[in-house]
Design an enzyme around this catalytic site. Structure first.
Site, short mmCIF file in Angstrom:
data_model
loop_
_atom_site.label_atom_id
_atom_site.label_comp_id
_atom_site.label_asym_id
_atom_site.label_seq_id
_atom_site.Cartn_x
_atom_site.Cartn_y
_atom_site.Cartn_z
N ASP A 49 0.83 -1.21 0.00
CA ASP A 49 0.00 0.00 0.00
C ASP A 49 0.87 1.26 0.00
OD1 ASP A 49 0.87 -0.17 2.60
OD2 ASP A 49 -1.10 0.06 3.53
N SER A 50 2.20 1.08 0.02
CA SER A 50 3.11 2.21 -0.21
C SER A 50 2.84 2.83 -1.57
CB SER A 50 4.57 1.76 -0.11
OG SER A 50 4.79 0.61 -0.91
N ASP A 88 -1.17 -6.15 -0.27
CA ASP A 88 -1.51 -5.53 1.02
C ASP A 88 -3.02 -5.32 1.14
OD1 ASP A 88 0.43 -4.95 2.92
OD2 ASP A 88 1.14 -3.16 1.85
N LYS A 118 -1.15 -9.39 2.86
CA LYS A 118 -0.39 -8.90 4.03
C LYS A 118 -1.29 -7.98 4.83
CE LYS A 118 3.19 -5.78 3.76
NZ LYS A 118 2.68 -4.62 4.53
N GLU A 120 -1.32 -5.48 8.64
CA GLU A 120 -0.51 -4.86 9.69
C GLU A 120 -1.17 -5.01 11.06
OE1 GLU A 120 0.26 -0.73 8.88
OE2 GLU A 120 1.07 -1.14 6.89
N GLU A 186 9.34 -4.04 10.47
CA GLU A 186 9.74 -2.74 9.92
C GLU A 186 10.26 -1.79 10.99
OE1 GLU A 186 7.03 -0.86 7.19
OE2 GLU A 186 8.19 1.00 7.17
O1 KIV Z 1 3.57 -1.07 1.63
C1 KIV Z 1 4.74 -1.47 1.59
O2 KIV Z 1 5.46 -1.21 0.63
C2 KIV Z 1 5.24 -2.26 2.71
C3 KIV Z 1 6.65 -2.69 2.73
C4 KIV Z 1 7.65 -1.72 2.47
C5 KIV Z 1 6.99 -3.60 3.81
O3 KIV Z 1 4.49 -2.57 3.58
#
Ligand code: KIV
Length: 270
Positions: A49-50, A88, A118, A120, A186
């Site tokens: 989600d970055s 994510d 993924k 969090e 992280e």
């Molecule tokens: O969203 C993302 O890119 C991440 C990673 C950098 C671990 O969660």
């Protein structure tokens, strides 16, 4: 005579089995061209989600939606064939209850073809991880600095200093016991990331964590130098593509204005 060795896509259990065998290499990707490159070299690709920041220029990951993750997840799956693709679950799409998380994760898996999701959160999210895993959804957990909680954490600070170390260790154990196939760690102190790696049975994937983690992940734009004004301490820059792109676009605009581009070789005959 060359022999064709059929390749199959790596799965979450394949990644889990790499613990203790060799370091796991991973990067983010959000688009077709980068997915093709990362697929050639990495064990898993994270559609992180970055992308809220790297693709959409948002100030944080909070504004990322499931629709965005599905669109980019599909592009990455369709343009890779070897690496496991993990997508994510964005903020607000899974925290409410395990059933909520299952509905979002099932949609993401069905509409993208990804092999895992993924999410969090600390030990409080372990029940949700277990709920998904027991229903056939491989989960990569993400603990330590969890960017979706940036407002509650009070910024992107190093996690695990002082008493916090015990809480982080409990988070890691809870996610491993819940059945996560791996845990992204992280921006923690090196010592806690190293201790976690020894303590849990699944691989730890570090980002600003420890060389002793079972694998490493970075945001692909960071290693490619796409943001010269934003250089996290934990990211190594392997190419200066941001500067190269700026120079290329500048040269193009100058050549259009001077008449140097296009030349006749760039045109078509009758
Ligand atoms: O969203 C993302 O890119 C991440 C990673 C950098 C671990 O969660």
């Amino acid at each position: 005579m060359s022999q064709h060795v059929p390749t199959r896509r790596l799965t979450a259990p394949d990644i889990a089995r790499m613990k203790g065998q060799r370091p796991i290499a991973s990067l983010t990707a959000y688009t077709a061209p980068i997915a093709r490159i990362v697929d050639r070299h990495c064990d898993f690709i994270l559609v992180g989600d970055s992308l809220g920041m790297t693709v959409y220029g948002l100030p944080s990951t909070i504004g990322v939606t499931v629709d965005m993750m599905v669109a980019h997840g599909r592009a990455v799956v369709q343009n890779s064939s070897r690496a496991l693709v993990v997508v994510d679950l964005p903020f607000g799409s899974y925290e409410q209850s395990p059933a909520h998380a299952f509905a979002t994760a099932a949609r993401v898996m069905q509409e993208t073809g990804a092999g895992a999701v993924k999410l969090e959160g600390g030990a409080h999210m372990a029940e949700t991880v277990n709920f998904l895993v027991e229903r056939g959804i491989p989960v990569l957990s993400h603990i330590g600095l969890t960017p979706q909680s940036v407002n509650a954490l009070g910024g992107y600070k190093v996690q695990g200093r002082g008493l916090d170390a015990d809480r982080l260790m409990a988070d890691a154990r809870a996610h491993a016991d819940a059945g996560a196939f791996g845990i992204v760690v992280e921006k923690t102190t090196e010592s806690i990331a190293s201790a976690m790696t020894q303590a849990v049975s699944c691989p730890t994937i570090g980002i600003g964590a420890s060389p002793r983690c079972d694998g490493q992940i970075l945001v692909v734009d960071d290693i490619l130098g796409m943001f010269p004004d934003f250089r996290p301490k934990f990211a190594k820059v392997y190419a200066e593509l941001g500067e190269a792109a700026d120079a290329a676009v500048k040269a193009y605009a100058e050549e259009v204005r001077s008449g140097a581009f296009p030349e006749m070789k760039h045109t078509f005959k009758d």
